[in-house]
Write an enzyme that holds these catalytic residues in place. Structure first.
Site, PDB file in Angstrom:
ATOM      1  N   GLU A   5       0.809  -1.270   0.134  1.00 44.02           N
ATOM      2  CA  GLU A   5       0.233   0.016   0.019  1.00 44.02           C
ATOM      3  C   GLU A   5       0.788   1.291   0.038  1.00 44.02           C
ATOM      4  O   GLU A   5       0.779   1.990   0.913  1.00 44.02           O
ATOM      5  CB  GLU A   5      -0.962  -0.066   1.116  1.00 44.02           C
ATOM      6  CG  GLU A   5      -1.956  -1.045   1.213  1.00 44.02           C
ATOM      7  CD  GLU A   5      -3.002  -0.858   2.182  1.00 44.02           C
ATOM      8  OE1 GLU A   5      -3.266  -0.127   2.937  1.00 44.02           O
ATOM      9  OE2 GLU A   5      -4.082  -1.792   2.089  1.00 44.02           O
ATOM     10  N   GLU A  19      -5.165  -8.825   0.744  1.00 43.78           N
ATOM     11  CA  GLU A  19      -5.702  -8.599   2.187  1.00 43.78           C
ATOM     12  C   GLU A  19      -7.184  -8.584   1.805  1.00 43.78           C
ATOM     13  O   GLU A  19      -7.750  -7.897   0.826  1.00 43.78           O
ATOM     14  CB  GLU A  19      -5.250  -7.316   2.921  1.00 43.78           C
ATOM     15  CG  GLU A  19      -3.785  -7.331   3.260  1.00 43.78           C
ATOM     16  CD  GLU A  19      -3.362  -6.019   3.890  1.00 43.78           C
ATOM     17  OE1 GLU A  19      -4.340  -5.494   4.443  1.00 43.78           O
ATOM     18  OE2 GLU A  19      -2.290  -5.938   4.016  1.00 43.78           O
TER      19      GLU A  19
HETATM   20  C1  NOJ Z   1      -4.178  -2.559   5.268  1.00 39.88           C
HETATM   21  C2  NOJ Z   1      -2.654  -2.737   5.875  1.00 39.88           C
HETATM   22  O1  NOJ Z   1      -1.897  -3.070   4.695  1.00 39.88           O
HETATM   23  C3  NOJ Z   1      -2.753  -3.482   7.019  1.00 39.88           C
HETATM   24  O2  NOJ Z   1      -1.612  -3.331   7.630  1.00 39.88           O
HETATM   25  C4  NOJ Z   1      -3.910  -3.130   7.955  1.00 39.88           C
HETATM   26  O3  NOJ Z   1      -3.640  -3.452   9.263  1.00 39.88           O
HETATM   27  C5  NOJ Z   1      -5.166  -3.327   7.316  1.00 39.88           C
HETATM   28  N1  NOJ Z   1      -5.119  -2.915   5.990  1.00 39.88           N
HETATM   29  C6  NOJ Z   1      -6.573  -3.091   8.030  1.00 39.88           C
HETATM   30  O4  NOJ Z   1      -6.670  -1.826   8.328  1.00 39.88           O
END
Ligand code: NOJ
Length: 454
Positions: free
Chosen positions: A163, A359
């Site tokens: 991200e 994710e």
């Molecule tokens: C995206 C992130 O990559 C991760 O680190 C985070 O905990 C999750 N989303 C949930 O917010």
């Protein structure tokens, strides 16, 4: 068509969020060690100093994954555990830790998917300007090359950055994340440009030092949109919203999927970005273009929710208000299962690469019940609905190779600290004890059936 027989059923975490051992065995400081130790940055002053203590409990976590039938574990390497100063001297104890983790995974039949960078920049590099420094792509090259040399004999899948959208918008835009800066447009777009190069140099470093052919990509995120109605105009509007700027703000530019992916895949800035922000954008030199557009094997994207849009008379996307009482997760995010249908479909159609959902998951108000178990029906329902949509997309022809649940464990949720619980496995932070939630059993069943009964 349904899930392929070697569909990658995975779970994900990130170093600062789960490892703990922040000051052990020669690890150097990173920006999250510093940021979370300063008052006012993280909910109730929480830090990742001990966290889930995966550094000491990795064997137990691998065992739990094995029990669940998880086929792949996406985790990130802590750069400052390996190179305490960011470049230069290697901390062999840090390398050993990842060797032990990788070996334990392989022994359990679990494929490691390694993210090189999930937000924990070595503090020493931050002091030199971090991602603002034009040398940052070279720092990353050195680190990524080392990782390929040390780990790619066993690790076949790598993500460069997690991200970069959040690195930019939250780390350097609104200051919510480390290093907590609020930059203006000149610095903002300079950092963005550097990050595109950082990614590209990372890909080059991996390939130039690989011990076997690697699969390489990014784990990105971004604003995803779905059609409000079942008609072609709304579908086109949703596609345009996904690959276009929705307003003039710097902050939302970062969530435009095309803002990052068009340079990476096509070597050029999207037209609307050029139009609105042209005066701030560094011109892409030929040399940089070659770096930025390094061929990738897949499109990795973290997907949580999407925004419904309809087409107006001109075909432009217009946000549709959600109905009162719309389902929301514990941290207030809307539950929109259709994101795993439309997200991969739009990405696949535009960039023509296999997609990984790197994710997906939710935060729930989980606690240990009187029966000693952790019941999380909301997460079970979420999992079923989102995977059903993913399956539908695959049967409609979208090439999706894998799905990583966020997260394997409850963990340190950045500025929300331990308040948000995203795990399939509950963590008691007082003792480190793990308790499998009901959803982990459902996921186990779905994996065993390869999603057939969704
Ligand atoms: C995206 C992130 O990559 C991760 O680190 C985070 O905990 C999750 N989303 C949930 O917010």
């Amino acid at each position: 068509m349904s899930f392929n027989k070697d569909f990658v059923w995975g779970a994900a975490t990130a170093s600062y969020q789960v490892e703990g051992a922040a000051f052990e065995d020669g690890k150097g400081l990173n920006i999250w060690d510093v940021f979370s130790s300063e008052e006012g940055h993280v909910y109730e002053g929480h830090t990742g100093e001990t966290g889930c203590d995966q550094y000491h409990r990795y064997k137990e976590d691998v065992q739990l994954m094995k029990e669940m039938g998880i086929r792949a574990y996406r985790f990130s390497l802590s750069w400052s555990r390996i190179l305490p100063e960011g470049t230069g001297k290697v901390n062999e104890a840090g390398v050993d830790y990842y060797n032990r983790l990788i070996d334990a995974l392989l022994e359990a039949g679990i494929e490691p998917y390694v993210t090189l960078y999930h937000w924990d920049l070595p503090y020493a590099l931050h002091l030199q300007g971090g991602w603002m420094n034009p040398a940052s792509p070279e720092w990353f090259y050195e680190y990524a090359a080392l990782c390929a040399q040390r780990f790619s004999d066993r690790v076949r899948f790598f993500f460069t950055l997690n991200e970069p959208q959040c690195i930019l918008a939250l780390g350097y835009g609104n200051g919510e994340h480390a290093p907590g800066l609020k930059t203006g447009p000149n610095d903002y777009f300079r950092i963005w440009y550097n990050l595109l190069k950082v990614h590209g140099r990372g890909v080059q470093a991996l390939r130039e030092n690989q011990k076997q052919p690697l699969q390489v990509g990014m784990a990105s995120c971004g604003g995803l949109f779905s059609p409000a109605g079942e008609n072609a105009a709304d579908v086109e509007a949703a596609r345009r919203a996904t690959f276009g700027l929705m307003d003039d703000s710097l902050f939302s530019a970062a969530w435009d999927v095309a803002f990052w992916a068009d340079p990476l895949f096509f070597g050029r800035y999207p037209e609307d970005v050029q139009e609105k922000f042209g005066k701030y954008l560094p011109a892409i030199t030929e040399e940089d273009r070659a770096v930025i557009t390094q061929p990738l094997d897949f499109f990795g994207m973290n997907m949580y929710n999407c925004v419904p849009v309809r087409a107006d008379e001109k075909g432009d996307p217009v946000r549709v208000k959600r109905y009162d009482g719309f389902p929301r997760t514990a941290n207030g995010w809307p539950a929109t299962p259709e994101v795993t249908y439309w997200g991969p479909k739009f990405l696949y159609e535009r960039y023509k690469k296999p997609v990984y959902v790197t994710e997906n998951g939710l935060s729930c108000h989980d606690w240990v019940s009187v029966d000693g178990k952790v019941h999380d029906p909301g997460r079970e329902d979420f999992l079923r609905r989102y995977l059903k949509e993913l399956k539908k997309g695959i049967s409609d022809g979208t090439d999706v190779r894998g799905y990583f649940a966020w997260s394997l464990l409850d963990n340190f949720e950045w500025s929300a600290g331990y308040k948000e619980r995203f795990g399939l496995i509950y963590v008691d932070y007082r003792t480190g004890e793990r308790i499998r939630k009901d959803s982990s059993r459902l996921y186990q069943q779905i994996i065993a059936e390869n999603g057939e009964n969704l």
